[in-house]
Design an enzyme around this catalytic site. Structure first.
Site, PDB file in Angstrom:
ATOM      1  N   HIS A   1       3.571  -1.711 -30.865  1.00  0.00           N
ATOM      2  CA  HIS A   1       4.849  -2.353 -30.500  1.00  0.00           C
ATOM      3  C   HIS A   1       4.938  -3.803 -30.963  1.00  0.00           C
ATOM      4  O   HIS A   1       6.031  -4.375 -30.977  1.00  0.00           O
ATOM      5  CB  HIS A   1       5.059  -2.331 -28.978  1.00  0.00           C
TER       6      HIS A   1
ATOM      7  N   HIS B   1       5.600   6.698 -27.416  1.00  0.00           N
ATOM      8  CA  HIS B   1       6.598   5.648 -27.650  1.00  0.00           C
ATOM      9  C   HIS B   1       6.757   5.409 -29.151  1.00  0.00           C
ATOM     10  O   HIS B   1       5.796   5.555 -29.912  1.00  0.00           O
ATOM     11  CB  HIS B   1       6.163   4.340 -26.980  1.00  0.00           C
TER      12      HIS B   1
HETATM   13 ZN   LIG Z   1       2.771   4.701 -25.761  1.00  0.00          ZN
END
Ligand SMILES: [Zn+2]
Length: 344
Positions: free
Chosen positions: A124, A163
């Protein structure tokens, strides 16, 4: 079959207290690898700290200084999800350096494949922002490092964390040397990863997003791997495969709503390993991202190593999903993704 692993207690110095992404995750993995005697079948790879120049392959120097300063001040919250401690900067340098060392060990032929068991995770983190428990984008840094050091033209990143790896997508969005393929739950954090996000300029088509509805299990993941991932990867023909390996799509994970089992992970890893064997002499590097149910994480990481070692007995003590969600229909989604990416 020689499989390497990167681990060092320095990764425990990223002290996040009661946060779901905490040092117990790595401790659980290592202790399970020891108890099952799998660790002795693996080749240890000693990590080093990445240099500032290496981190700067992906991140702005001002941002790197910001993380260093924050650690010197004792840490604190960087955003609503992401916390660090005084030891986090050092751990983060070693996390990026650990994936670099894993990639070097694979590229130099010291091992056939390697898995960097590092934290903080990375996918991320953007060029100038910590988010989603991530400080530096370990795998993106290692990919850029390996492209430069070994003069590669084509590296593949597969990201199966539940994610979307927004930071990794950003890092290579206009870079035609890197194919980024992500399966992720959608709609979900961080909100990116739509099928229409395909890359820009010369890299159009080099970002392949597979946003899956909640409730997908082994069958749905295998279907998108076989029908989308395999053909798109074969067409790209990578010289190195890097994997953002998150285990938060396991059905027992508390952060997401997927229904993948440990057996499902072993099947996905088997497909990835098959692609590496077929296309790039087996060169395969894994880096740990998410996975927050300690038992599911530990047994699924072990299953990953078993596949890398060519072991055929995969233990799945947790079994199939007990969530009982009805499997969603993904036929239209698969068709749309194939159409956008020109797959037969
Ligand atoms: Zn994750």
């Amino acid at each position: 079959m020689k499989a390497g692993f990167v681990y060092d207690p320095v990764y425990l110095k990223h002290d996040t207290g009661q946060h779901v992404e905490n040092a117990e995750r790595l401790k659980a993995i290592i202790s399970h690898l020891e108890q099952t005697r799998l660790k002795q079948q693996l080749t240890p790879i000693v990590p080093r700290a990445a240099s500032i120049e290496e981190i700067a392959l992906v991140h702005h120097k001002q941002y790197i200084s910001h993380i260093q300063d924050a650690a010197q001040r004792g840490g604190g919250w960087l955003d609503a999800d992401t916390v660090m401690s005084s030891g986090s900067y050092e751990a983060a340098l070693y996390a990026a350096g650990g994936v670099i060392k894993a990639a070097e060990a694979v590229m130099d032929g010291e091992v056939d494949s390697a898995f960097a068991l590092v934290r903080p995770p990375g996918h991320h983190a953007t060029s100038q922002r910590a988010m989603g428990f991530c400080l530096f984008n370990n795998l993106a840094i290692a990919a850029k490092y390996a492209l430069a050091k070994y003069g590669l033209d084509r590296a593949l990143i597969i990201d199966f964390d539940v994610h979307h790896g927004n930071g990794t997508q950003d890092a290579f969005y206009d870079n035609p040397q890197v194919l980024y393929v992500s399966t992720h739950e959608s709609p979900f954090y961080p909100g990116t990863g739509k099928i229409e996000e395909t890359g820009s300029g010369a890299a159009r088509g080099m970002t392949v997003n597979i946003p899956l509805p909640a409730g997908c299990g082994d069958a749905e993941y295998l279907r998108v791997f076989e029908q989308v991932v395999v053909p798109v990867v074969r067409r790209f023909n990578p010289q190195l495969i890097l994997v953002s390996a998150g285990y938060d799509l396991h059905w027992a994970d508390g952060l997401a709503l997927m229904q993948v089992s440990t057996t499902g992970f072993s099947q996905m890893v088997g497909i990835i390993k098959g692609l590496a064997d077929e296309l790039c002499s087996g060169r395969l590097v894994f880096s740990l991202e998410g996975g927050y149910n300690l038992t599911a994480l530990a047994v699924s990481v072990k299953a990953t190593f078993d596949v890398l070692l060519g072991n055929h007995d995969i233990e799945d003590p947790l079994g199939q999903s007990q969530r009982g969600f009805e499997a969603p229909s993904i036929g239209n989604l698969v068709r749309s993704i194939k159409e956008i990416h020109g797959l037969p």
